[in-house]
Design a protein around this motif. Structure first.
Motif, PDB file in Angstrom:
ATOM      1  N   ALA A  43       0.804  -1.188  -0.028  1.00  0.00           N
ATOM      2  CA  ALA A  43       0.000   0.134  -0.044  1.00  0.00           C
ATOM      3  C   ALA A  43       0.906   1.175  -0.073  1.00  0.00           C
ATOM      4  CB  ALA A  43      -1.115   0.040   1.207  1.00  0.00           C
ATOM      5  N   ASN A  44       1.886   1.111   0.775  1.00  0.00           N
ATOM      6  CA  ASN A  44       2.879   2.315   0.709  1.00  0.00           C
ATOM      7  C   ASN A  44       3.459   2.666  -0.547  1.00  0.00           C
ATOM      8  OD1 ASN A  44       6.025   3.294   1.067  1.00  0.00           O
ATOM      9  ND2 ASN A  44       4.788   4.075   2.646  1.00  0.00           N
ATOM     10  N   ALA A  45       3.967   1.652  -1.291  1.00  0.00           N
ATOM     11  CA  ALA A  45       4.383   1.756  -2.827  1.00  0.00           C
ATOM     12  C   ALA A  45       3.341   2.370  -3.940  1.00  0.00           C
ATOM     13  CB  ALA A  45       5.098   0.605  -3.338  1.00  0.00           C
ATOM     14  N   THR A  46       2.161   1.962  -3.631  1.00  0.00           N
ATOM     15  CA  THR A  46       1.235   2.125  -4.481  1.00  0.00           C
ATOM     16  C   THR A  46       0.444   3.529  -4.172  1.00  0.00           C
ATOM     17  OG1 THR A  46       0.237  -0.261  -4.672  1.00  0.00           O
ATOM     18  CG2 THR A  46      -1.099   1.245  -5.360  1.00  0.00           C
ATOM     19  N   SER A  47       0.321   3.681  -2.900  1.00  0.00           N
ATOM     20  CA  SER A  47      -0.195   5.281  -2.756  1.00  0.00           C
ATOM     21  C   SER A  47       0.959   6.307  -3.047  1.00  0.00           C
ATOM     22  CB  SER A  47      -0.456   5.289  -1.339  1.00  0.00           C
ATOM     23  OG  SER A  47       0.620   4.965  -0.333  1.00  0.00           O
ATOM     24  N   ALA A  48       2.268   5.879  -2.767  1.00  0.00           N
ATOM     25  CA  ALA A  48       3.203   6.922  -3.275  1.00  0.00           C
ATOM     26  C   ALA A  48       3.317   7.097  -4.822  1.00  0.00           C
ATOM     27  CB  ALA A  48       4.682   6.562  -2.751  1.00  0.00           C
ATOM     28  N   ILE A  49       2.993   6.178  -5.574  1.00  0.00           N
ATOM     29  CA  ILE A  49       3.102   6.185  -7.084  1.00  0.00           C
ATOM     30  C   ILE A  49       1.655   6.963  -7.284  1.00  0.00           C
ATOM     31  CG2 ILE A  49       2.507   4.891  -9.289  1.00  0.00           C
ATOM     32  CD1 ILE A  49       4.314   2.918  -8.208  1.00  0.00           C
ATOM     33  N   LEU A  50       0.526   6.508  -6.932  1.00  0.00           N
ATOM     34  CA  LEU A  50      -0.754   7.379  -7.335  1.00  0.00           C
ATOM     35  C   LEU A  50      -0.388   8.975  -6.704  1.00  0.00           C
ATOM     36  CD1 LEU A  50      -3.444   5.052  -5.999  1.00  0.00           C
ATOM     37  CD2 LEU A  50      -2.931   5.578  -8.446  1.00  0.00           C
ATOM     38  N   GLU A  96       1.991  10.864  -7.256  1.00  0.00           N
ATOM     39  CA  GLU A  96       2.807  11.391  -8.285  1.00  0.00           C
ATOM     40  C   GLU A  96       2.176  11.556  -9.674  1.00  0.00           C
ATOM     41  OE1 GLU A  96       6.829  10.704  -8.543  1.00  0.00           O
ATOM     42  OE2 GLU A  96       6.776   9.363  -6.941  1.00  0.00           O
ATOM     43  N   ILE A  97       0.839  11.012  -9.973  1.00  0.00           N
ATOM     44  CA  ILE A  97       0.207  11.005 -10.865  1.00  0.00           C
ATOM     45  C   ILE A  97      -0.569  12.280 -11.090  1.00  0.00           C
ATOM     46  CG2 ILE A  97      -1.465   9.942 -12.379  1.00  0.00           C
ATOM     47  CD1 ILE A  97      -0.554   7.472 -11.195  1.00  0.00           C
ATOM     48  N   PRO A  98      -0.667  13.137 -12.025  1.00  0.00           N
ATOM     49  CA  PRO A  98      -1.519  14.458 -12.014  1.00  0.00           C
ATOM     50  C   PRO A  98      -2.819  14.130 -11.687  1.00  0.00           C
ATOM     51  CG  PRO A  98       0.219  14.561 -13.750  1.00  0.00           C
ATOM     52  CD  PRO A  98       0.233  13.336 -13.048  1.00  0.00           C
ATOM     53  N   GLY A  99      -3.560  14.673 -10.747  1.00  0.00           N
ATOM     54  CA  GLY A  99      -5.217  14.674 -10.518  1.00  0.00           C
ATOM     55  C   GLY A  99      -5.242  13.644  -9.351  1.00  0.00           C
ATOM     56  N   PHE A 100      -4.026  13.179  -8.918  1.00  0.00           N
ATOM     57  CA  PHE A 100      -4.097  12.023  -7.725  1.00  0.00           C
ATOM     58  C   PHE A 100      -3.222  12.835  -6.675  1.00  0.00           C
ATOM     59  CE2 PHE A 100      -5.726   9.470 -11.133  1.00  0.00           C
ATOM     60  CZ  PHE A 100      -6.326   8.445 -10.602  1.00  0.00           C
ATOM     61  N   GLU A 101      -2.877  13.974  -6.606  1.00  0.00           N
ATOM     62  CA  GLU A 101      -1.896  14.339  -5.642  1.00  0.00           C
ATOM     63  C   GLU A 101      -2.339  14.534  -4.228  1.00  0.00           C
ATOM     64  OE1 GLU A 101      -1.378  16.766  -9.725  1.00  0.00           O
ATOM     65  OE2 GLU A 101      -2.839  16.140  -8.328  1.00  0.00           O
ATOM     66  N   ASN A 102      -3.749  14.603  -4.149  1.00  0.00           N
ATOM     67  CA  ASN A 102      -4.194  14.595  -2.781  1.00  0.00           C
ATOM     68  C   ASN A 102      -4.063  13.237  -1.977  1.00  0.00           C
ATOM     69  OD1 ASN A 102      -6.341  13.492  -4.213  1.00  0.00           O
ATOM     70  ND2 ASN A 102      -8.052  14.163  -3.285  1.00  0.00           N
ATOM     71  N   ILE A 103      -3.709  12.178  -2.723  1.00  0.00           N
ATOM     72  CA  ILE A 103      -3.936  10.632  -2.056  1.00  0.00           C
ATOM     73  C   ILE A 103      -2.583  11.122  -0.814  1.00  0.00           C
ATOM     74  CG2 ILE A 103      -2.932   8.578  -2.240  1.00  0.00           C
ATOM     75  CD1 ILE A 103      -5.646   8.809  -3.546  1.00  0.00           C
ATOM     76  N   SER A 104      -2.745  10.496   0.111  1.00  0.00           N
ATOM     77  CA  SER A 104      -1.941  10.414   1.668  1.00  0.00           C
ATOM     78  C   SER A 104      -1.355   9.001   1.422  1.00  0.00           C
ATOM     79  CB  SER A 104      -2.526  10.778   2.548  1.00  0.00           C
ATOM     80  OG  SER A 104      -3.118  11.806   2.884  1.00  0.00           O
ATOM     81  N   VAL A 105       0.088   9.264   1.515  1.00  0.00           N
ATOM     82  CA  VAL A 105       0.759   8.029   1.505  1.00  0.00           C
ATOM     83  C   VAL A 105       0.570   7.225   2.702  1.00  0.00           C
ATOM     84  CG1 VAL A 105       3.028   6.916   1.249  1.00  0.00           C
ATOM     85  CG2 VAL A 105       2.386   8.948   0.051  1.00  0.00           C
ATOM     86  N   THR A 106       0.174   5.877   2.584  1.00  0.00           N
ATOM     87  CA  THR A 106      -0.194   5.165   3.586  1.00  0.00           C
ATOM     88  C   THR A 106       0.504   3.861   3.758  1.00  0.00           C
ATOM     89  OG1 THR A 106      -1.878   4.097   5.101  1.00  0.00           O
ATOM     90  CG2 THR A 106      -2.242   4.265   2.457  1.00  0.00           C
ATOM     91  N   PHE A 107       0.483   2.999   4.756  1.00  0.00           N
ATOM     92  CA  PHE A 107       0.951   1.600   4.559  1.00  0.00           C
ATOM     93  C   PHE A 107      -0.163   0.631   4.754  1.00  0.00           C
ATOM     94  CE2 PHE A 107       5.199   3.066   6.091  1.00  0.00           C
ATOM     95  CZ  PHE A 107       6.066   2.107   5.457  1.00  0.00           C
ATOM     96  N   PHE A 108      -1.322   1.076   4.940  1.00  0.00           N
ATOM     97  CA  PHE A 108      -2.637   0.257   5.166  1.00  0.00           C
ATOM     98  C   PHE A 108      -3.565   0.341   3.811  1.00  0.00           C
ATOM     99  CE2 PHE A 108      -1.135   1.985   9.145  1.00  0.00           C
ATOM    100  CZ  PHE A 108      -0.968   0.867   9.656  1.00  0.00           C
TER     101      PHE A 108
END
Length: 198
Positions: free
Chosen positions: A141-148, A150-162
């Motif tokens: 989840a950490n890697a996936t949320s960090a990638i999201l 960085e994608i324009p339109g997804f900048e409000n995603i908070s990086v998480t382990f869960f």
């Protein structure tokens, strides 16, 4: 306090498997490329425990100039699927169904959250998953949320382990289409792969 930290780390480590050491060659990847039909999209997969509601794994399918699944610290492995850096190549609809079937069983179901994106967003996502590389267990989840993020339109995603936290963040988007996939077998991921290919 130390005991709490150890228990928290242990619970994280049960969420994702250890990454595969298998690395396909560029030639093997090129031979497996699948170009999807329809609009470009991103699909977040979350494996959810049927009893507790906790998240067991997170992955990301990118459908752009080709269709791949970024399966960080995942355990999906088959000789007919090329994998490099936790990216599964050649993910045709049959293989996507096989992927979901491999993870769904009596104890887990698979939540798919599909978002239509622009070609530029899809290509940025493809670039990011290909450059990320394999990650250690419990970092799905950490890697996936960090990638999201960085994608324009997804900048409000908070990086998480869960995984559930990420799933809930995605669920807040008005453009998301959600599906849940259930099976009732008792096997594990490898059993599911064999069943999906028989």
């Amino acid at each position: 306090m130390r005991l709490l930290m150890i228990l928290a780390a242990a619970s994280l480590l049960t969420g994702c498997a250890v990454s595969s050491v298998f690395e396909a060659s560029p030639e093997e990847i090129a031979a497996k490329v699948y170009v999807p039909e329809g609009p470009p999209k991103l699909t977040i997969f979350t494996m959810v425990n049927n009893t507790t509601g906790s998240g067991g794994h997170t992955s990301l399918m990118v459908s752009g100039s080709q269709q791949v699944i970024y399966d960080p610290a995942g355990s999906f492995l088959h000789a007919d699927v090329a994998e490099r850096g936790d990216v599964l190549y050649g993910m045709s609809p049959a293989w996507v169904q096989g992927y979901k079937s491999a993870h769904a069983r009596s104890t887990y179901h698979v939540v798919s959250q599909e978002i239509i994106v622009t070609p530029a967003q899809a290509e940025r996502a493809l670039q990011l998953v290909q450059s990320k590389g394999a990650v250690p267990g419990a970092f799905c989840a950490n890697a996936t949320s960090a990638i999201l993020k960085e994608i324009p339109g997804f900048e409000n995603i908070s990086v998480t382990f869960f995984p559930i936290n990420l799933m809930e963040q995605i669920a807040q988007r008005p453009d998301v289409k959600t599906d849940k996939y259930y099976e009732n077998d008792e096997g594990d991921v490898r059993d599911g792969i064999e069943a999906a290919q028989s």
